[in-house]
Design a protein around this motif. Structure first.
Motif, mmCIF file in Angstrom:
data_model
loop_
_atom_site.group_PDB
_atom_site.id
_atom_site.type_symbol
_atom_site.label_atom_id
_atom_site.label_comp_id
_atom_site.label_asym_id
_atom_site.label_seq_id
_atom_site.Cartn_x
_atom_site.Cartn_y
_atom_site.Cartn_z
ATOM 1 N N LEU A 92 92.963 5.023 5.734
ATOM 2 C CA LEU A 92 92.267 6.151 5.329
ATOM 3 C C LEU A 92 92.372 6.397 3.696
ATOM 4 N N GLN A 94 91.616 7.943 -0.274
ATOM 5 C CA GLN A 94 91.380 9.223 -0.693
ATOM 6 C C GLN A 94 89.884 9.674 -0.751
ATOM 7 N N GLN A 152 85.621 12.912 5.158
ATOM 8 C CA GLN A 152 86.978 12.248 5.279
ATOM 9 C C GLN A 152 87.224 12.391 6.758
ATOM 10 N N ALA A 169 97.472 6.349 5.257
ATOM 11 C CA ALA A 169 96.709 7.424 4.621
ATOM 12 C C ALA A 169 97.065 7.324 3.046
ATOM 13 N N PRO A 172 95.084 11.411 1.571
ATOM 14 C CA PRO A 172 93.935 11.728 2.228
ATOM 15 C C PRO A 172 93.160 13.165 2.045
#
Length: 258
Positions: A92, A94, A152, A169, A172
């Motif tokens: 995941l 940014q 997102q 992540a 995130p």
């Protein structure tokens, strides 16, 4: 006794040589247990993103070991490496990293085609994720038609679609406003709590970190402090206060922990 899902052993990543050498990671060791929600925090340049990229096999470490379910990640080649990157880990980012010419649904289903899973097999999982993440309304929209929070959450669904062993992540909530950051963190925490989804998250956001069950603070490529949430008695708000206290002790307060 449960076996660790991820083991990091004496991991080192050096750049340059001799007097110009930078030690991004300098012998880090820790484990991640199944169902754990682990946060990584540290000052800018502390090595936390390097650590995540080594686990994702984006960067090759200088020395040390990364074991996923007891298998040495650096030894993986060809189709086994591709399966690791696509099925064992979900990444995941940014900045979402969605493809602009694909709809939300097409972005989410993209890993299925890459890894030889039929769309029919993934549709049930898609419906479940879209409903849980509250993105059913953007399935037929392109990223340019979505808010940052929706992008997102679509990216999160894409990372989760193949039921990976662990979610990596990387900041995130970094591109989200406060409201959308809170929604995303509540959704990830819910997946961790209800489905035992294992999450390893790098974050500069102390509020986001308060959703974790454990936090490792990295400084100059080594782990210098650890916090564990005292479940079930400690609230998230109380854990947040302890995170802030650690930051203050480091000097510079929250601005120094990125």
């Amino acid at each position: 006794m449960k076996q660790a899902i991820l083991e990091i052993e004496s991991l080192r990543k050096y750049y340059g040589r001799q007097e110009n050498q930078t030690k991004a990671l300098d012998g880090i060791s820790f484990t991640v247990m199944p169902g754990e929600y682990l946060g990584i925090m540290g000052a800018s340049g502390s090595g936390k993103s390097t650590l995540l990229n080594c686990i994702a096999t984006v960067i090759r470490p200088t020395a040390g070991h990364i074991l996923m379910d007891g298998v040495e990640v650096s030894a993986l080649k060809g189709s086994k490496l591709a399966d690791y990157r696509g099925k064992e880990i979900g990444y995941l980012f940014q900045n979402f990293e969605l493809l602009d010419n694909l709809t939300g649904q097409e972005n989410i289903l993209l890993p299925l085609g890459i890894h030889g899973v039929t769309e029919k097999e993934g549709n049930k999982r898609l419906r479940e994720l879209a409903e849980y993440l509250e993105i059913t309304g953007v399935m037929n929209k392109f990223p340019s038609q979505m808010s940052g929070g929706q992008k997102q959450r679509v990216a999160a669904a894409r990372a989760l679609i193949l039921n990976p062993q662990i979610i990596l992540a990387d900041e995130p909530t970094g591109a989200l406003d406060t409201k959308n950051a809170r929604v995303l963190m509540e959704k990830l925490a819910g997946l961790n709590r209800m489905q035992q989804t294992t999450i390893l998250m790098v974050t500069h956001d102390s509020n986001a970190a308060s959703y974790c069950s454990r936090i490792l603070f990295i400084q100059d490529g080594v782990i210098f402090h650890e916090l564990r949430r005292k479940v079930p008695n400690e609230t998230r708000e109380q854990f947040y206060e302890r995170i802030l206290a650690v930051m203050a002790q480091l000097g510079g307060g929250s601005a120094n922990v990125l």
